[in-house]
Design an enzyme around this catalytic site. Structure first.
Site, PDB file in Angstrom:
ATOM      1  N   ALA A  95     -10.651   5.313 -29.768  1.00 57.10           N
ATOM      2  CA  ALA A  95     -11.919   5.275 -28.739  1.00 57.10           C
ATOM      3  C   ALA A  95     -12.167   4.707 -27.119  1.00 57.10           C
ATOM      4  O   ALA A  95     -11.220   4.103 -26.759  1.00 57.10           O
ATOM      5  CB  ALA A  95     -13.054   4.557 -29.290  1.00 57.10           C
ATOM      6  N   LYS A  96     -12.854   5.448 -26.335  1.00 52.23           N
ATOM      7  CA  LYS A  96     -12.986   4.605 -24.612  1.00 52.23           C
ATOM      8  C   LYS A  96     -13.987   5.044 -24.783  1.00 52.23           C
ATOM      9  O   LYS A  96     -14.558   5.976 -24.794  1.00 52.23           O
ATOM     10  CB  LYS A  96     -11.533   5.416 -24.303  1.00 52.23           C
ATOM     11  CG  LYS A  96     -11.482   4.890 -23.630  1.00 52.23           C
ATOM     12  CD  LYS A  96     -10.577   3.516 -23.498  1.00 52.23           C
ATOM     13  CE  LYS A  96     -10.541   2.666 -22.054  1.00 52.23           C
ATOM     14  NZ  LYS A  96      -9.020   2.084 -22.506  1.00 52.23           N
ATOM     15  N   GLY A  97     -14.715   3.679 -23.562  1.00 53.13           N
ATOM     16  CA  GLY A  97     -15.945   4.022 -23.130  1.00 53.13           C
ATOM     17  C   GLY A  97     -16.081   3.885 -21.771  1.00 53.13           C
ATOM     18  O   GLY A  97     -14.851   2.934 -21.417  1.00 53.13           O
TER      19      GLY A  97
END
Ligand code: GLU
Length: 412
Positions: A101-103
């Site tokens: 994931a990444k944000g």
């Protein structure tokens, strides 16, 4: 080429080499979930500003998704999607029980006060709260976020859930369930990989000439550890430009200098160089540790380093990879070279879930063992199949996810 496009191009190149069951290519090409949120906050002036925030969970086949949160003016959905995909390959390659994931939030943290950053972080956390959790998705620091950011995220999540949750984010301060060695984890991992690069070249770390692009957490830690081993760090840069001294820069003094808020250009006894010049400096190892898309088809033919160890995510484009490979410049790819951060994040999460904390030397030894072990798998595959190390690393990561997907089957 936009970053997501270049990551997908690399993906297609890798997938063409793999014999994967039908559907896997398509499934892994698309992120599982993408969340876009508006983050209204009150600035210190009293004005209300609305920021855009993102959390993309690319794949969760192997476990909860994992990946950092970055604050930067260029953050957008495509960038975060590409970075989330890289996290899936990274976690799978490193054999962690995680998806990717990444944000990020599109903002300029350089012009925000601490209180504004706190309000931004808390509101962002509350906007994505239903997507994160110790068994769901575990954020961590990335560009321009740090232990304090993680403390605010952990507190906001815990307050809204009504109990203290240590395992919801990693990269936290020690007293809040952080792990020894996490802050320097990515840089330390890069340092171990430079050690492996030196071995390939038949050299010692002592006297090795190194250029480092980016002097944030990753670049400065790797440079310091190399300096301590007697390497000659001849060039260093940050977003404002770089410095060069052919006899080596005193990295400890430079870290001190930067911590006093002084520009690296004002460091004594150095020549001023541009970031572009840094990338083409004559050295044994080049460490791009700033941002994606730095080594491209426009400058890859000018790179004089014999090896590149990628501290940043995505610093080399697929076109540049091909040019470097043809010229015999080896690249230890990001998903391996900078995996020290997420590997220690994993250690932190395990410690949080067990409420039992390990000693620093144990953590460093485990990190070194995992990274050197996987490095040799990547190297052997690249030698056996006559492919570059990026291709080998992606193949190892993607194959692992594909095997797990096949065993799990397609729901419903
Ligand atoms: N942001 C780091 C990375 O790109 C660390 C992610 C994590 O620890 O979850 O790998």
């Amino acid at each position: 080429m936009p970053f997501l496009k270049s990551v997908l191009k690399q993906y297609d190149l890798v997938i063409d080499k793999l014999e994967l069951p039908d559907g896997v290519r398509e499934r892994l090409r698309h992120p599982k979930r993408s969340l876009v949120v508006s983050i209204p906050i009150e600035m210190d002036s009293g004005a209300i500003k609305v920021y855009k925030g993102y959390r993309v969970q690319h794949d969760i086949t192997l476990g909860p998704s994992k990946g950092g949160i970055r604050y930067h003016p260029n953050v957008n959905l495509e960038e975060v999607t590409a970075l989330a995909m890289l996290m899936s390959w990274k976690c799978a390659l490193m054999q962690l029980p995680y998806g990717g994931a990444k944000g990020g939030v599109c903002c300029n943290p350089a012009v925000m006060t601490l209180k504004e950053k706190e309000r931004l972080t808390r509101r962002f956390t509350s906007e994505i709260i239903w997507a994160i959790g110790p068994e769901e998705d575990i954020p961590a620091p990335d560009m321009n976020t740090n232990m304090q950011t993680m403390a605010w995220m952990m507190d906001t999540y815990s307050m809204l859930k009504g109990h203290t949750s240590l395992g919801v984010v990693t990269g936290k301060p020690l007293v809040l369930g952080g792990s020894l060695g996490r802050e320097e984890g990515t840089g330390r991992g890069v340092f171990y990989m430079v050690g492996e690069a030196a071995k390939i070249m038949g050299k010692e770390l002592k006297g090795l000439t190194v250029a480092v692009q980016g002097f944030g957490n990753v670049g400065s830690t790797a440079a310091r550890l190399l300096f301590e081993q007697g390497s000659n760090v001849t060039a260093v840069s940050n977003s404002k430009g770089g410095i060069y001294n052919k006899n080596g820069i005193d990295i400890e003094s430079l870290i001190q200098h930067v911590s006093e808020n002084k520009a690296i250009a004002d460091f004594p006894n150095v020549e001023i160089i541009t970031n572009e010049e840094l990338l083409t400096i004559d050295c044994d190892v080049l460490i791009p540790a700033s941002i994606e898309g730095q080594i491209t088809r426009y400058n890859a033919d000018k790179v004089k380093a014999r090896m590149i160890v990628e501290g940043a995510n995505g610093p080399t484009t697929p076109e540049a990879d091909r040019i470097l490979c043809d010229r015999g410049v080896s690249v230890i790819p990001d998903i391996l070279a900078n995996s020290g951060g997420v590997v220690i994040s994993y250690f932190e999460w395990v410690q949080d879930l067990q409420f039992y904390f390990w000693k620093e030397n144990e953590i460093q030894q485990r990190l070194k063992a995992i990274m050197t072990d996987i490095f040799s798998s990547v190297l052997s595959m690249s030698q056996e199949k006559k492919i570059d190390m990026r291709m080998a690393a992606w193949i190892l990561g993607i194959s692992r996810i594909s095997e797990a997907q096949e065993l799990r089957g397609l729901y419903p």
